[in-house]
Design an enzyme around this catalytic site. Structure first.
Site, PDB file in Angstrom:
ATOM      1  N   ASP A  36      -1.174  -1.974  -9.467  1.00  0.00           N
ATOM      2  CA  ASP A  36      -2.034  -3.340  -9.031  1.00  0.00           C
ATOM      3  C   ASP A  36      -1.908  -4.047 -10.820  1.00  0.00           C
ATOM      4  O   ASP A  36      -2.721  -3.464 -11.278  1.00  0.00           O
ATOM      5  CB  ASP A  36      -3.558  -3.329  -8.584  1.00  0.00           C
ATOM      6  N   GLU A  76       1.141  -1.598  -0.121  1.00  0.00           N
ATOM      7  CA  GLU A  76      -0.122  -0.226   0.161  1.00  0.00           C
ATOM      8  C   GLU A  76       0.316   1.434   0.202  1.00  0.00           C
ATOM      9  O   GLU A  76       0.241   2.534   0.273  1.00  0.00           O
ATOM     10  CB  GLU A  76      -1.132   0.083   0.827  1.00  0.00           C
TER      11      GLU A  76
END
Length: 678
Positions: free
Chosen positions: A213, A124
Site C-alpha cells: 500500500d 487484499e
C-alpha cells in the site's frame, strides 16, 4: 543480469464513499510527495496499481500530478498494474463481473496513460484459483501475491526470488511472491538497513519483490515526517541507484527476461493478518495464542504456513450485515446480466461494479465494514441500480425466499418507492428498509460484535518501532476515542427495525417477542401472531407508496408493549442530523432524547436531503439514543455511531390495545444538492 533486480510496486486506493477531505489529505500527505519524489529519479523503475475512481479523481482534481504519471509512463519508468476497476475481491464476485471489472481498468489505463497492463494486483491479495481464468481471458500475464501463499505449499522463503507459473482449467497465469519481510521493513526501517536487507535477499538474476500500500508512505501514523520530512524515500532511492548489487527493474522487464521458476498451485488464502481477522473472536483468540506460543518458542517462521487461520469469505458468514449486502449484490448482478441488451447496460454495470468495491464487506485493520459511510456507498449504488432495473421490469409487491442463504427465509414487501425485507425468524422485524428516492437503506446498521482485539485495551499505549525506525500500523495499538465497558457489550439481537418486547404487569421480566408466526401475506402486507405470558399480539407490516406502517392489536392483561428501531441515518452523530417535533429541534442523532407522550417525531438529515417522519397512534413514550460500536483502524481503537436507536413504549390496559406507527420517507425538495436550503 549481472545484478539482482528490485521489483518495487505500490498500490493506491481510496474507498468509494470516502469523504472528500480524506481524498485531499491522502493526496497532500502521500500521493503528491511520493509521485514528485520518484519523478526526480527516472532511473528508478517502479510499478503502480491505482483503482479506477482514484485515477479519475487525480485527473479531475490534481491534473498536474496526473501529468507526472503520464510522463513517467511514457518514459518507461512506471509500469501500470491492472485488476478490478472498483477494487473488488475478485474471488467474491461472479466470473462475468471479474471479466468486466478487469477490462474496465485495463481500458481506463490504456485511455489515460497509453499503457495496457500485463500484470495485475489482487485486492487484499485474496487468492482463489477461480480468478486465473478471468485474468488469462483478459490478457493479464502475471499477478502479485504474498510469499506467504507460497510458503503454505511447503516452499522455502529463500527460493521465492522470481516468478512461478500456475494454471486453472488449462489457462496459465504467472505469479510473483511479494516479500513479507520487505513489507514490514519498507518504509519503517532506516533506509540504509532496508537497502542492505534487499541487497542480501537476491543473487544476480533473481529478484527482491516488494508491492504494498502506498499509504504507508505518508498516511499511516508517523510516516509523513519519516518518509518526507526526514527524507527516507529520497535516501532509499539514491541508495538503490548507487548499489553495485541492485538494479530497479519493471516487473514486465524481469518477466520477459527470466523463465518461470516452476509450477505452483496455491491454496485459497490471503495475507497472514487477514487470516486472523476473518475468525470469530473465540477462534481468533485461540489462533493468537498459537501464534504467541510459536513466537515464544522461536518456531513462528517455520510454523506460520501451517497456522493458517480463516479465509476472506469467512467475513460473509461471520457478519450477517456484510452477507446481506453481498447477496443483494449477487442478485442484482444476475439482473444486470439478464438486461445485457439494454442501451444503458454500461451505466447499469458501472453502478454494479461500484457496489462491488471490497472495503465495506470486511473488517480488519483496514477493512471498512464498521464505517457507515462506506456501507452507505455500497447501498447507494445497489439501490440506484435496482431502481433503474425496476423501472423497466417491475418486481411483484411481495416475494419470499432465503435470499442470504442463512437458513431463514425473508419476506419482501415492495412499492415503487420502498422495499422492506422481513426475516421470518420469529421476530417479525425489518432487516432492510430501503428508499429508492433517497438511495438509503435505513436498516443499514451493524450490531455490536465481540472482537478479539477488544481484549487488548490494556495494551492501548503499546507500539513496537523497528530499531532506529518507526512502528508499523500492524505493531501499534492505541485508543483514538475514550471507550467504556458498555461500548464493548455484544448485542444479543440484531439491530433491526420493529423488534418487540412485552412486559406483563407484575411479571418478573420483559419478554422479547421471538415467536411471531406469519399468518397472511399479500399485496405488500404481512400479518403475524405471537403469544406470550397470556398475551396475544397480532402484528401487521405494510408498505404503501413511500410509507411503511406497523400496527399491533394486543389482547392481554395489563402491561407494557415496546418496539425498538435501529435507524441508519447518513449523518450519524454529525451536525447535519437532528430530531425534530414540528419546527422544534430536540437534538442531534448523537444525543439522547426523551418524550413522554409523542404523536410524531422526525429524523431530519440534511446530508441525506430528506427525513423520516414517524407518527404514533396513540401517543408513545419515546427514548432515542445513539448506538456505538468499537473497531480497530490504523489509528487505533475508535468509537463509531452506527444507528439511532428509538425505543417506543405504550402502556396496555387490561382491555387490550391497538397501536400503530407509520414511518414515511420524505425527500426534501427544498434542499440543494449540498443539503443547504435553496
Amino acid at each position: 543480469m549481472r545484478k539482482a533486480a528490485l521489483l518495487f510496486g505500490v498500490h493506491a486506493h481510496q474507498p468509494a464513499g470516502n469523504f472528500p477531505e480524506v481524498f485531499e489529505q491522502a493526496h497532500a500527505r502521500c500521493y503528491r510527495p511520493f509521485l514528485r519524489t520518484l519523478y526526480g529519479y527516472p532511473a528508478f523503475r517502479f510499478a503502480m496499481h491505482m483503482s479506477g475512481p482514484l485515477i479519475e479523481y487525480l485527473f479531475a482534481h490534481h491534473a498536474e500530478d496526473a501529468a507526472l504519471l503520464v510522463e513517467m509512463t511514457r518514459r518507461g519508468q512506471l509500469e501500470w498494474f491492472g485488476g478490478g476497476d472498483c477494487e473488488p475481491v475478485l474471488a467474491a464476485i461472479p466470473h462475468r463481473d471479474r471479466l468486466g471489472q478487469i477490462e474496465a481498468l485495463s481500458a481506463r489505463l490504456e485511455r489515460r496513460f497509453g499503457a495496457r497492463p500485463q500484470g495485475a494486483w489482487l485486492t487484499e491479495r485474496v487468492w482463489d484459483s477461480a480468478v486465473v481464468g478471468a485474468f488469462a481471458e483478459s490478457g493479464i500475464r502475471y499477478a502479485v501475491v504474498d510469499d506467504y501463499h507460497f510458503l503454505c505449499t511447503g516452499r522455502e522463503a529463500q527460493t521465492l526470488r522470481g516468478h512461478f507459473a500456475t494454471e486453472d482449467d488449462g489457462r496459465r497465469l504467472d505469479l510473483f511472491p511479494i516479500s513479507e519481510t520487505l513489507r514490514y521493513r519498507v518504509p519503517f526501517a532506516p533506509a540504509a538497513d532496508a537497502v542492505a536487507l534487499i541487497e542480501g535477499m537476491a543473487a544476480p538474476g533473481e529478484a527482491a519483490i516488494y508491492f504494498d500500500d502506498i499509504e504507508k508512505f505518508g498516511i499511516w501514523p508517523e510516516t509523513w515526517e519519516w518518509v518526507y520530512g526526514r527524507r527516507w524515500l529520497v535516501e532509499f532511492i539514491e541508495r538503490v541507484l548507487a548499489s553495485e548489487r541492485l538494479a530497479p527493474l519493471s516487473y514486465r522487464e524481469f518477466h520477459a527476461a527470466t523463465p518461470t521458476r516452476g509450477l505452483v498451485y496455491l491454496p485459497t488464502v490471503s495475507y497472514v493478518e487477514m487470516n486472523e481477522w476473518t475468525l470469530p473472536a473465540p477462534a481468533a483468540a485461540r489462533y493468537a495464542a498459537l501464534v504467541a506460543d510459536a513466537r515464544a518458542a522461536g518456531r513462528w517462521d517455520a510454523d506460520k504456513p501451517f497456522l493458517r487461520g480463516g479465509i476472506w469469505r469467512n467475513f460473509l458468514s461471520r457478519y450477517a450485515e456484510a452477507n446481506w449486502m453481498h447477496k443483494r449484490m449477487l442478485g442484482l448482478s444476475a439482473r444486470v446480466a439478464a438486461a445485457s441488451g439494454r442501451p444503458d447496460v454500461a451505466e447499469l454495470r458501472a453502478l454494479l461494479y461500484a457496489a462491488q468495491a471490497n472495503d465495506a464487506y470486511w473488517h480488519g485493520l483496514f477493512g471498512g465494514l464498521y464505517l457507515p459511510h462506506l456501507r452507505r456507498a455500497v447501498w447507494r449504488n445497489l439501490l440506484a441500480l435496482e431502481a433503474r432495473l425496476d423501472a423497466a421490469s417491475p418486481r411483484p409487491p411481495i416475494a419470499r425466499e432465503d435470499h442470504d442463504l442463512d437458513g431463514v427465509e425473508e419476506l419482501f414487501l415492495r412499492s415503487p418507492a420502498l422495499q422492506a425485507a422481513i426475516a421470518l425468524d420469529g421476530e417479525a422485524a425489518l432487516k432492510e428498509l430501503s428508499s429508492y428516492a433517497l438511495a438509503q437503506n435505513f436498516g443499514d446498521t451493524l450490531r455490536r460484535y465481540p472482537e478479539h482485539y477488544h481484549a487488548r485495551l490494556a495494551d492501548a499505549a503499546a507500539s513496537r518501532p523497528q530499531a532506529g525506525g518507526i512502528a508499523s500500523a500492524h505493531d501499534r495499538f492505541a485508543l483514538k476515542h475514550a471507550i467504556g465497558p458498555a461500548d464493548l457489550e455484544p448485542d444479543a439481537r440484531a439491530r433491526t427495525l420493529f423488534r418487540d418486547t412485552w412486559h406483563a404487569q407484575g411479571g418478573a421480566s420483559a419478554r422479547e417477542l421471538r415467536g411471531y408466526r406469519l399468518t397472511a401475506a399479500a399485496d405488500a402486507r404481512a400479518e403475524f401472531v405471537a403469544e406470550v405470558d397470556g398475551a396475544r399480539i397480532a402484528k401487521t407490516l405494510a408498505v404503501d407508496g413511500s410509507t411503511l406502517a406497523a400496527s399491533w392489536r394486543i389482547e392481554a392483561p395489563a402491561g407494557e408493549f415496546v418496539t425498538e428501531l435501529d435507524v441508519a441515518m447518513p449523518s450519524c452523530d454529525g451536525f447535519a442530523g437532528r430530531y425534530m417535533v414540528g419546527e422544534t429541534v430536540l437534538g442531534g442523532f448523537g444525543q439522547t432524547v426523551h418524550l413522554e407522550a409523542s404523536e410524531a417525531l422526525a429524523l431530519d438529515d440534511r446530508f441525506m436531503r430528506g427525513r423520516l417522519v414517524l407518527r404514533f397512534d396513540p401517543p408513545a413514550r419515546v427514548a432515542a439514543s445513539p448506538c456505538y460500536t468499537v473497531s480497530q483502524s490504523e489509528d487505533g481503537l475508535e468509537r463509531i455511531m452506527q444507528s439511532a436507536t428509538l425505543r417506543l413504549a405504550w402502556p396496555v390496559p387490561s382491555a387490550g390495545a391497538a397501536l400503530r406507527v407509520s414511518l414515511a420517507v420524505d425527500p426534501d425538495a427544498d434542499l440543494r444538492a449540498d443539503g443547504e436550503p435553496r
